[in-house]
Write a protein that holds these residues in place. Structure first.
Motif, short mmCIF file in Angstrom:
data_model
loop_
_atom_site.label_atom_id
_atom_site.label_comp_id
_atom_site.label_asym_id
_atom_site.label_seq_id
_atom_site.Cartn_x
_atom_site.Cartn_y
_atom_site.Cartn_z
N GLN A 28 -7.56 -2.03 -19.54
CA GLN A 28 -7.57 -2.34 -18.00
C GLN A 28 -7.26 -0.87 -17.34
N GLY A 29 -8.24 0.23 -17.66
CA GLY A 29 -7.94 1.62 -17.42
C GLY A 29 -7.75 1.91 -15.89
N LEU A 30 -8.45 1.15 -14.89
CA LEU A 30 -8.26 1.28 -13.46
C LEU A 30 -6.90 0.67 -12.89
N GLY A 31 -6.36 0.10 -13.94
CA GLY A 31 -4.89 -0.42 -13.28
C GLY A 31 -5.15 -1.52 -12.26
N VAL A 32 -4.59 -1.38 -10.94
CA VAL A 32 -4.74 -2.01 -9.81
C VAL A 32 -5.85 -1.52 -8.97
N LEU A 33 -7.08 -2.36 -8.83
CA LEU A 33 -8.21 -2.00 -8.00
C LEU A 33 -8.15 -2.70 -6.73
N SER A 34 -8.02 -1.59 -5.60
CA SER A 34 -8.03 -2.41 -4.44
C SER A 34 -9.44 -2.42 -3.67
N VAL A 35 -9.53 -3.52 -3.00
CA VAL A 35 -10.96 -3.90 -2.52
C VAL A 35 -10.52 -4.30 -0.95
N HIS A 36 -11.41 -3.46 -0.03
CA HIS A 36 -11.18 -3.78 1.39
C HIS A 36 -12.64 -4.09 1.76
N LEU A 37 -12.82 -5.30 2.45
CA LEU A 37 -14.03 -5.67 2.79
C LEU A 37 -14.68 -4.96 3.97
N ASP A 38 -13.63 -4.52 4.76
CA ASP A 38 -13.95 -3.83 6.04
C ASP A 38 -13.78 -2.42 6.04
N GLY A 39 -14.14 -1.71 6.78
CA GLY A 39 -14.02 -0.10 6.73
C GLY A 39 -13.02 0.64 7.71
N GLY A 40 -12.37 -0.17 8.66
CA GLY A 40 -11.59 0.22 9.40
C GLY A 40 -10.61 -0.39 9.88
N ARG A 41 -9.94 -0.31 10.82
CA ARG A 41 -8.74 -1.14 11.38
C ARG A 41 -9.18 -2.40 11.93
N CYS A 42 -8.22 -3.49 11.51
CA CYS A 42 -8.69 -4.78 11.94
C CYS A 42 -8.20 -4.81 13.23
N ARG A 43 -8.27 -6.07 13.93
CA ARG A 43 -8.23 -6.10 15.50
C ARG A 43 -6.50 -6.08 15.75
N VAL A 44 -5.85 -6.10 14.77
CA VAL A 44 -4.20 -6.14 15.08
C VAL A 44 -4.12 -4.73 15.62
N GLY A 45 -4.74 -3.63 14.93
CA GLY A 45 -4.71 -2.32 15.49
C GLY A 45 -3.27 -1.63 15.17
N CYS A 46 -2.89 -1.77 14.18
CA CYS A 46 -1.42 -0.78 13.98
C CYS A 46 -1.98 0.65 14.10
N PRO A 47 -1.37 1.46 14.64
CA PRO A 47 -1.61 2.79 15.00
C PRO A 47 -1.46 3.77 13.78
N PHE A 48 -0.69 3.27 12.61
CA PHE A 48 -0.60 4.02 11.51
C PHE A 48 -1.26 3.43 10.43
N CYS A 49 -2.06 2.62 10.76
CA CYS A 49 -3.02 2.29 9.48
C CYS A 49 -4.01 3.31 8.90
N ALA A 106 8.81 -5.42 -1.28
CA ALA A 106 8.27 -4.18 -1.57
C ALA A 106 8.61 -3.30 -0.26
N LEU A 107 9.16 -2.25 -0.41
CA LEU A 107 9.70 -1.33 0.62
C LEU A 107 8.64 -0.12 0.55
N ASN A 108 7.99 -0.13 1.90
CA ASN A 108 6.75 0.95 1.73
C ASN A 108 6.85 1.82 3.04
N ALA A 109 6.79 3.20 2.47
CA ALA A 109 6.50 4.16 3.63
C ALA A 109 5.14 4.10 4.52
N VAL A 110 5.31 4.54 5.99
CA VAL A 110 3.96 4.77 6.35
C VAL A 110 3.27 5.84 5.79
N LYS A 111 1.76 5.78 5.75
CA LYS A 111 0.88 6.69 5.25
C LYS A 111 0.00 7.02 6.19
N PRO A 112 -0.16 8.24 6.49
CA PRO A 112 0.80 9.41 6.32
C PRO A 112 2.09 9.20 7.04
#
Length: 301
Positions: A24-45, A195-201
């Motif tokens: 399982q060489g890629l490990g966790v494979l992320s999938v996004h069905l859309d290409g940008g911010r959703c309608r929540v509109g988080c400025p740090f997205c 899970a405690l996450n940092a904003v990126k960037p």
């Protein structure tokens, strides 16, 4: 060493041969069905910082071919608002994951989970709720009582593993977590992990000095729960603190600028894709020598 409950990948020599497929060489494979911010509109997205404009959704047939071919341990599917149009896609991805014996993890908001029709999460092996003040009852507000209600609603709809992904999106929210909210979240019976996450960037205040201070404040929680019930994200653990190597989070998402195909990123957080391809076999060939990015896409202060 483990992060997010799963072993970290090696940083070199991760090839996509048949043997590595078994690993399982890629490990966790992320999938996004859309290409940008959703309608929540988080400025740090981080999706809002991606280069090029994805004008359409993901090619579902091509995605299915890739998910049926690529070697990975787990699919991490992001369900953004509005979610209704992609529920048939979720069902299809769940079938593909089940056929390959791979775990399907879904990350979404408490609001989406509350609005899902019954049975929508069939085949999902882990449900992650993204929590920060932008997803609270009012933007800028999130407290333990609301989080408890959100967790209870999720548990009523879903019997599998539930994870709270808590993003330190503002200094005020970070302080709230350090002052006791994190302990309240860890104590929720409906929740399996936090899970405690940092904003990126990361904003200027969310640097190495801040995290060292923050971890000293929550030292009792770390002693009791770290890597059991409480987890640090890759940026904090691997990049800021040097706890293990970068696990990589490769990502599939819509191609930018109207180009046909699927965009692949070696790290889900990087702005530009590494490849855009309209062929599952082509992507497999390109990724025979895949390894996690040598340089984090975000500054480390």
């Amino acid at each position: 060493m483990r992060r997010n409950g799963l072993p970290l990948l090696p940083t070199k020599g991760v090839g996509l041969t048949q043997d590595s497929a078994e690993g399982q060489g890629l490990g966790v494979l992320s999938v996004h069905l859309d290409g940008g911010r959703c309608r929540v509109g988080c400025p740090f997205c981080y999706l809002g910082r991606r280069t090029g404009r994805a004008t359409g959704g993901l090619d579902v047939d091509l995605l299915d071919q890739m998910l049926a071919t690529l070697p990975y341990r787990e699919i991490a599917l992001a369900l953004s608002e509005p979610v209704e149009p992609v529920l048939p896609v979720l069902e299809r991805i769940a079938r593909t994951a089940a056929a390959r014996g791979r775990l399907l993890a879904v990350t979404t908001t408490p609001q989406v989970v509350a609005a899902l029709p019954p049975g929508s999460l069939t085949g999902v092996g882990r449900l992650s709720l993204s929590l920060d003040p932008w997803k609270g009852p009012e933007k800028g507000l999130l407290d333990g009582a609301w989080a408890a209600r959100a967790a209870a609603t999720a548990r009523a709809a879903y019997s599998g593993e539930i994870v709270l992904i808590v993003t330190l999106s503002t200094r005020q929210f970070a302080q709230q977590l350090l002052d006791g909210l994190l302990g309240e979240l860890l104590a929720l019976a409906e929740v399996d992990r936090v899970a405690l996450n940092a904003v990126k960037p990361p904003p200027p205040w969310c640097n190495r000095r801040f995290w060292l201070f923050a971890l000293s404040r929550i030292a009792p929680l770390l002693r009791q729960h770290l890597d059991r019930r409480l987890f640090l994200d890759c940026y904090v653990a691997a990049r800021l603190l040097g706890l293990g190597s970068c696990p990589a989070r490769p990502d599939l998402s819509p191609a930018p600028d109207g180009v046909a195909g699927v965009a692949f990123r070696g790290c889900v957080y990087q702005p530009a894709p590494d490849y855009v391809t309209a062929s599952a076999s082509d992507l497999c060939e390109r990724l025979k020598t895949f390894c996690p990015p040598a340089v984090c896409p975000f500054p480390i202060d």
